[in-house]
Design a protein around this motif. Structure first.
Motif, PDB file in Angstrom:
ATOM      1  N   GLN A   1      11.018   5.333   3.308  1.00 40.28           N
ATOM      2  CA  GLN A   1      11.498   6.760   3.014  1.00 40.28           C
ATOM      3  C   GLN A   1      12.365   7.127   1.903  1.00 40.28           C
ATOM      4  N   VAL A   2      13.109   5.902   1.421  1.00 44.62           N
ATOM      5  CA  VAL A   2      14.130   6.314   0.327  1.00 44.62           C
ATOM      6  C   VAL A   2      13.196   6.038  -1.032  1.00 44.62           C
ATOM      7  N   ASN A   3      12.386   5.214  -1.118  1.00 42.54           N
ATOM      8  CA  ASN A   3      11.528   5.227  -2.376  1.00 42.54           C
ATOM      9  C   ASN A   3      10.531   6.106  -2.456  1.00 42.54           C
TER      10      ASN A   3
ATOM     11  N   GLY B   1      10.362  -3.644  -8.508  1.00 42.46           N
ATOM     12  CA  GLY B   1       9.728  -3.508  -7.444  1.00 42.46           C
ATOM     13  C   GLY B   1       9.227  -4.633  -6.690  1.00 42.46           C
ATOM     14  N   THR B   2       8.869  -5.720  -7.456  1.00 41.64           N
ATOM     15  CA  THR B   2       8.670  -6.977  -6.913  1.00 41.64           C
ATOM     16  C   THR B   2       9.684  -7.773  -5.917  1.00 41.64           C
TER      17      THR B   2
ATOM     18  N   THR C   1      11.975   0.914 -11.218  1.00 41.32           N
ATOM     19  CA  THR C   1      13.386   0.413 -10.551  1.00 41.32           C
ATOM     20  C   THR C   1      12.977   1.067  -9.038  1.00 41.32           C
ATOM     21  N   TYR C   2      13.220   0.113  -8.067  1.00 45.05           N
ATOM     22  CA  TYR C   2      13.344   0.608  -6.521  1.00 45.05           C
ATOM     23  C   TYR C   2      14.463   0.547  -5.948  1.00 45.05           C
TER      24      TYR C   2
ATOM     25  N   PHE D   1       0.733  -1.283   0.162  1.00 43.76           N
ATOM     26  CA  PHE D   1      -0.140  -0.121   0.157  1.00 43.76           C
ATOM     27  C   PHE D   1       0.865   1.440  -0.019  1.00 43.76           C
ATOM     28  N   LYS D   2       2.193   1.173   0.651  1.00 43.80           N
ATOM     29  CA  LYS D   2       2.737   2.468   0.690  1.00 43.80           C
ATOM     30  C   LYS D   2       3.842   2.770  -0.437  1.00 43.80           C
ATOM     31  N   ILE D   3       4.404   1.710  -0.767  1.00 43.82           N
ATOM     32  CA  ILE D   3       5.412   1.712  -1.760  1.00 43.82           C
ATOM     33  C   ILE D   3       4.714   1.409  -3.196  1.00 43.82           C
TER      34      ILE D   3
END
Length: 122
Positions: free
Chosen positions: A120-122, A65-66, A48-49, A39-41
């Motif tokens: 926080q980074v993504n 991302g997965t 790309t994450y 839900f957040k990311i």
């Protein structure tokens, strides 16, 4: 002398209930970790994450991302292995049974904190 009751569990039922509470807590933290990622990311396969972050270098590992779902999956797998070892012991009042459950909770909490930092980074 006064009879001072100790606060730690003493009967096998109390110990078993504490261990059960730790197992349930471990699974709840894992489920919350999956939900935070979803839900957040909201990772998709194409984007790309950041998968790893250090204070000195910053983001040093990027991926799909997965791949973010691998963090809580490691916690679930470790909980499963620890639970299997717990069931093999067949003695819930054994101190090793308590440590298996406690380590599962601690590992899942550490992974959850890592996910919050990656949030926080993504």
């Amino acid at each position: 002398m006064n009879n001072i009751e100790s606060s730690h569990p003493t009967t096998p039922v109390e110990v078993t209930n504490l261990i059960l509470f730790l197992w349930i807590g471990s699974l709840v933290v894992s489920i919350i970790s999956f939900l935070v990622i979803y839900f957040k990311i909201n990772p998709t396969g194409a984007e790309t994450y950041a998968l790893h972050y250090t204070v000195l270098v910053g983001v040093d590992l990027l991926g799909k991302g997965t791949d973010l779902y691998k963090l809580p999956l490691v916690g679930v797998l470790m909980t499963g292995v620890n639970y299997g070892a717990y069931r093999l012991l067949k003695m819930p009042e054994n101190v090793l049974s308590f440590f298996l459950a406690l380590v599962s909770v601690i590992v899942n909490l550490v992974l959850f904190v890592a996910i919050l930092f990656l949030l926080q980074v993504n």
